[in-house]
Enzyme design. Structure first.
Site, PDB file in Angstrom:
ATOM      1  N   ASP A  86       3.194  10.289   3.387  1.00 27.95           N
ATOM      2  CA  ASP A  86       4.179  11.175   3.995  1.00 27.95           C
ATOM      3  C   ASP A  86       3.469  12.200   4.871  1.00 27.95           C
ATOM      4  OD1 ASP A  86       6.578  12.268   4.589  1.00 27.95           O
ATOM      5  OD2 ASP A  86       6.853  13.292   2.670  1.00 27.95           O
ATOM      6  N   TYR A 100      -3.975   2.801   8.732  1.00 24.64           N
ATOM      7  CA  TYR A 100      -3.449   1.589   8.102  1.00 24.64           C
ATOM      8  C   TYR A 100      -2.976   0.541   9.098  1.00 24.64           C
ATOM      9  CZ  TYR A 100       0.454   4.620   9.128  1.00 24.64           C
ATOM     10  OH  TYR A 100       1.305   5.466   9.773  1.00 24.64           O
ATOM     11  N   CYS A 125      10.659  46.447  -0.306  1.00 32.97           N
ATOM     12  CA  CYS A 125      10.212  47.730  -0.818  1.00 32.97           C
ATOM     13  C   CYS A 125       9.315  48.301   0.267  1.00 32.97           C
ATOM     14  CB  CYS A 125       9.424  47.512  -2.110  1.00 32.97           C
ATOM     15  SG  CYS A 125       8.477  48.965  -2.579  1.00 32.97           S
ATOM     16  N   LYS A 127      11.194   3.070  -0.459  1.00 35.11           N
ATOM     17  CA  LYS A 127      11.052   4.502  -0.745  1.00 35.11           C
ATOM     18  C   LYS A 127      11.524   4.823  -2.158  1.00 35.11           C
ATOM     19  CE  LYS A 127      12.331   6.862   3.178  1.00 35.11           C
ATOM     20  NZ  LYS A 127      11.993   8.016   4.017  1.00 35.11           N
ATOM     21  N   CYS A 130       3.377  51.104  -3.630  1.00 30.08           N
ATOM     22  CA  CYS A 130       3.901  50.270  -4.713  1.00 30.08           C
ATOM     23  C   CYS A 130       2.768  49.431  -5.302  1.00 30.08           C
ATOM     24  CB  CYS A 130       5.000  49.368  -4.159  1.00 30.08           C
ATOM     25  SG  CYS A 130       5.583  48.163  -5.359  1.00 30.08           S
ATOM     26  N   CYS A 132       8.029  49.627  -8.487  1.00 28.55           N
ATOM     27  CA  CYS A 132       7.798  51.067  -8.348  1.00 28.55           C
ATOM     28  C   CYS A 132       9.091  51.872  -8.411  1.00 28.55           C
ATOM     29  CB  CYS A 132       7.063  51.365  -7.042  1.00 28.55           C
ATOM     30  SG  CYS A 132       8.066  51.036  -5.585  1.00 28.55           S
ATOM     31  N   GLU A 161       0.847  -1.198   0.000  1.00 27.43           N
ATOM     32  CA  GLU A 161       0.000   0.000   0.000  1.00 27.43           C
ATOM     33  C   GLU A 161       0.880   1.245   0.000  1.00 27.43           C
ATOM     34  OE1 GLU A 161      -2.170  -0.738   3.589  1.00 27.43           O
ATOM     35  OE2 GLU A 161      -0.606   0.105   4.853  1.00 27.43           O
ATOM     36  N   CYS A 199      13.002  48.605  -5.986  1.00 26.75           N
ATOM     37  CA  CYS A 199      11.857  47.731  -6.227  1.00 26.75           C
ATOM     38  C   CYS A 199      11.605  47.663  -7.729  1.00 26.75           C
ATOM     39  CB  CYS A 199      10.630  48.286  -5.516  1.00 26.75           C
ATOM     40  SG  CYS A 199       9.113  47.444  -6.008  1.00 26.75           S
ATOM     41  N   LYS A 259       2.894   4.534   1.019  1.00 28.72           N
ATOM     42  CA  LYS A 259       3.493   5.039   2.255  1.00 28.72           C
ATOM     43  C   LYS A 259       3.202   6.538   2.298  1.00 28.72           C
ATOM     44  CE  LYS A 259       7.815   5.157   4.872  1.00 28.72           C
ATOM     45  NZ  LYS A 259       7.582   6.498   5.385  1.00 28.72           N
TER      46      LYS A 259
HETATM   47  S1  IVH Z   1       2.639   0.568   8.989  1.00 27.49           S
HETATM   48  C1  IVH Z   1       4.640  -1.077  12.981  1.00 27.49           C
HETATM   49  N1  IVH Z   1       1.743   1.645   6.803  1.00 27.49           N
HETATM   50  O1  IVH Z   1       5.866   5.500   7.891  1.00 27.49           O
HETATM   51  C2  IVH Z   1       4.721  -0.050  11.928  1.00 27.49           C
HETATM   52  N2  IVH Z   1       3.216   2.917   8.151  1.00 27.49           N
HETATM   53  O2  IVH Z   1       8.724   5.295   8.029  1.00 27.49           O
HETATM   54  C3  IVH Z   1       3.372   0.298  11.434  1.00 27.49           C
HETATM   55  N3  IVH Z   1       3.618   5.194   7.308  1.00 27.49           N
HETATM   56  O3  IVH Z   1       6.037   4.753  11.299  1.00 27.49           O
HETATM   57  C4  IVH Z   1       3.460   1.234  10.325  1.00 27.49           C
HETATM   58  N4  IVH Z   1       2.327   5.025   5.532  1.00 27.49           N
HETATM   59  O4  IVH Z   1       4.296   6.563  10.439  1.00 27.49           O
HETATM   60  C5  IVH Z   1       2.530   1.808   7.883  1.00 27.49           C
HETATM   61  N5  IVH Z   1       0.809   2.502   4.874  1.00 27.49           N
HETATM   62  C6  IVH Z   1       1.587   2.651   5.932  1.00 27.49           C
HETATM   63  C7  IVH Z   1       2.272   3.850   6.191  1.00 27.49           C
HETATM   64  C8  IVH Z   1       3.098   3.943   7.302  1.00 27.49           C
HETATM   65  C9  IVH Z   1       3.124   5.824   6.228  1.00 27.49           C
HETATM   66  C10 IVH Z   1       4.548   5.814   8.245  1.00 27.49           C
HETATM   67  C11 IVH Z   1       4.395   5.381   9.673  1.00 27.49           C
HETATM   68  C12 IVH Z   1       5.663   4.676   9.979  1.00 27.49           C
HETATM   69  C13 IVH Z   1       6.616   5.371   9.069  1.00 27.49           C
HETATM   70  C14 IVH Z   1       7.868   4.575   8.854  1.00 27.49           C
END
Ligand code: IVH
Length: 668
Positions: free
Chosen positions: A118, A226, A426, A314, A431, A411, A114, A408, A116
């Site tokens: 941010d 998640y 400025c 990543k 302006c 102006c 799934e 500026c 990740k």
């Molecule tokens: S599972 C036991 N699933 O990424 C760990 N984490 O870099 C459970 N994160 O600590 C985490 N998307 O804060 C999980 N689909 C995802 C995630 C995810 C983002 C974050 C989470 C984790 C960090 C690790």
């Protein structure tokens, strides 16, 4: 209404509001208009105001808590919040696969992949289905109690959508700010003279750390879940099932999940995810691969920091090269001169990049960026393009060193650098660049909401009609506007109508529109509560201002500075003379009791006022406005195109009146 009826109606309203909230914020498929939602909400608020003993913490009215707090208290996670091992290399994923298979001693299993996300990791604890605690990860064992901030996030259910909630369910996920909302948030901050956020994650993290939940409520936060922490039951066989159960409980979950039989399939799915990465409303920095069958988690165990049943893959931040064609200088509303690199347009991370801010002269010097240079660019936090470095090897010797202008660019006034600041400014308040941003802000939806006044027209009005401040707008004649380039008579009339309509706006909108540094919409509302009119505000002493809750010394000084400034009192005199409202409109108590005990339902389009305005008049006379017609409804105020509510009123024999009759009743 009897107390039993009230209780029943309150419950009905709460579950309706929760359902509509879910449809709107999670399903993105609303069934009713915002207005109808607001009416249901207002009805609940009113019932609860009359029966405070019936207010429960999971009521939709309790999302935004009371006063700011001094600090967060610490909580201990009953199940630690671990992080994930991560890698950038497919080879390491194969190694992870080999290790896992060994630990699994040849038992069959699948992987779930799934996105990740941010964002900022949080844990929510539901006790008997009610949100009891929201916390940050902290060091994984101890985090901050941020419950009041979490509750402001509209997509987070205060109550799980089930009639048989588990005793305890902790869900874990990420709080984030959707990319588009982030862009608007930063635009708004710049208009208000505040420092923009570097990226959506910083903005989300900063927002969750705020001590005033009312400010947090204004941040466009969202959350996706998640994983689980402590659970009183262990009902999920697989990660896939966990995800769909959380979703069934009304929580937002990842929009895509792949179940794969092998690491080979995971790698393919990761490619698919990479192509989709800009299709989500949150930023993703990779994918998370989890063993799907949860029964094996115990056996797989974990290292000191992370579980052995999952790994994060990543993506390298996407980078590309392009050429700087020119470096231009932009002037912000606060007068700051910002150098901007103009690129040979290149596609990057889902959009075409043609410019990026270079922040200030020091930054250009530090990176030795020259006009004509080939540079490496990336998107900081996936959104804002930035120059990472110069490709020095590509220099031909014809590149030009950039010199920050002493004046500026708009102006021509001398730009100065204040002690301790990186930016040249400025200082000329006349302006045109500053005027344009001020007028845009004044007219914006969050401020005076002047219909028909878009950014292009603002530029034209400043450049060609001599508009220098908001009062000049109200001096405009339709024929002056109609004479502008590419201006239709109808658009000119729209503007004049829009200006006229804006004259009666709430006082706080004017305060906000004045563009006083550090005074956002929320502070403007606080100021309206504290001062009856603009004269009272203008003459407020520093002590008076700082005595107001939520107005700190910096804001107070900024307000006093603005009102002392040249031209302020003249501007206010003119705005008043032009008929712009400069006083608090809402009065604390109703002005009459003509409609005491009466309930109105408003429907259709009224000829001369909005339903909000009509509602205001009803409330001012002690009446109530509700959204659905019942036998208890006293009047249905119907305009044109009234639909089912009118039909229902007729069926139930409820009295239907039109606007003229209504105005006659209140003697207007
Ligand atoms: S599972 C036991 N699933 O990424 C760990 N984490 O870099 C459970 N994160 O600590 C985490 N998307 O804060 C999980 N689909 C995802 C995630 C995810 C983002 C974050 C989470 C984790 C960090 C690790």
């Amino acid at each position: 209404m009897s107390t039993t009826d009230t209780r029943k109606r309150i419950e009905e309203l709460r579950s309706e509001l929760n359902r509509h909230n879910f449809l709107y914020y999670i399903k993105a498929a609303p069934e009713i208009s915002d207005r109808d939602y607001d009416a249901l909400y207002a009805e609940l608020e009113e019932l609860e105001a009359g029966h405070p003993e019936l207010i429960t913490p999971d009521s939709p009215t309790q999302r935004v808590g009371g006063a700011p707090i001094d600090g967060f208290s610490q909580i201990t996670h009953t199940v630690p919040m671990m992080s994930l091992a991560n890698t950038y290399s497919p080879d390491e994923l194969l190694e992870f696969d080999t290790r896992t298979r060994k630990l699994m001693e040849d038992r069959a299993f699948t992987y779930a992949l799934e996105p990740k996300i941010d964002g900022v990791a949080v844990s929510l604890r539901y006790e008997n289905g009610i949100l009891a605690l929201g916390s940050t990860r902290g060091d994984g064992r101890k985090g901050d109690d941020i419950t009041s901030n979490i509750k402001t996030i509209k997509s987070v259910p205060l109550k799980l959508a089930t009639s048989q909630p588990p005793d305890i369910l902790e869900v874990r996920g990420e709080v984030y700010i959707p990319s588009e909302a982030f862009r608007l948030l930063n635009e708004q901050r710049e208009l208000e003279g505040q420092e923009p956020f570097a990226n959506p994650r910083n903005a989300a993290a900063g927002s969750l750390k705020l001590l005033d939940p009312r400010t947090v409520a204004e941040r466009p936060l969202d959350a996706v879940f998640y994983a689980v922490g402590e659970t009183s039951e262990e009902p999920f066989a697989t990660h896939e099932e966990l995800t769909s159960c959380l979703s069934g409980l009304g929580l937002k979950t990842v929009p895509r999940l792949w179940v794969c039989d092998s690491m080979g399939e995971v790698l393919e799915a990761l490619n698919e995810l990479k192509d989709l990465r800009h299709a989500f409303d949150f930023e993703i920095d990779g994918g998370v691969i989890k063993v799907n069958e949860r029964e094996f988690y115990g056996q797989l165990g974990s290292t000191a920091k992370s579980p052995r049943w999952a790994i994060a893959y990543k993506y390298e931040p996407e980078r590309t090269e392009t050429v700087i064609k020119a470096i231009t200088v932009q002037v912000g509303r606060t007068g700051a001169l910002t150098p901007v690199a103009e690129f040979e347009p290149v596609p990057l991370a889902g959009s075409t990049i043609s410019r990026a801010t270079l922040h200030n002269a020091d930054e250009i010097e530090r990176k030795d960026i020259r006009i004509g240079d080939t540079v490496v660019i990336e998107k900081a936090g996936e959104v804002i393009p930035a120059v990472v470095s110069v490709n020095v090897a590509a220099r031909k010797g014809i590149e030009k060193v950039f010199v920050m202008p002493q004046a500026c660019p708009i102006c021509g006034e001398r730009a100065t650098r204040r002690e301790g600041e990186a930016a040249y400014r400025c200082e000329n308040l006349q302006c045109p660049a500053q005027i344009k941003r001020w007028i845009r802000h004044f007219a914006s939806r969050g401020a005076m909401d002047i219909e028909g006044l878009g950014n292009v027209l603002v530029d034209q009005l400043v450049d060609s009609c001599g508009v220098k401040d908001p009062a000049d707008l109200y001096d405009l004649k339709q024929e002056d506007v109609a004479a502008l380039d590419r201006m239709a008579v109808k658009s000119a009339k729209n503007l004049i109508d829009g200006l006229e309509a804006s004259k009666g706006r709430d006082f706080w909108r004017l305060i906000f529109g004045l563009g006083i540094r550090h005074v956002g919409a929320r502070s403007a509302q606080t100021l309206e509560d504290a001062f009856e009119d603009i004269d009272a505000l203008a003459s407020a002493s520093n002590d008076q201002l700082t005595g107001i809750q939520d107005i700190g010394p910096i804001v107070a000084e900024s307000i006093a500075h603005w009102f002392r400034g040249p031209g302020s009192s003249e501007l206010i005199r003119r705005l008043k003379a032009q008929g712009i409202n400069t006083r608090r409109l809402k009065s604390a108590a109703p002005s009459g009791d003509l409609f005491a005990g009466k309930t109105f339902v408003l429907t259709g389009t009224l000829p001369s006022m909005t339903r909000d305005e009509a509602g205001g008049k009803i409330r001012a006379q002690g009446g109530k406005v509700t959204s659905s017609v019942s036998k208890k409804t006293s009047f249905v105020l119907a305009g044109s195109e009234a639909g089912s509510k009118l039909a229902k009123a007729e069926k139930l024999g409820v009295r239907v009146i039109d606007e003229a009759q209504f105005l006659a009743m209140i003697g207007e």
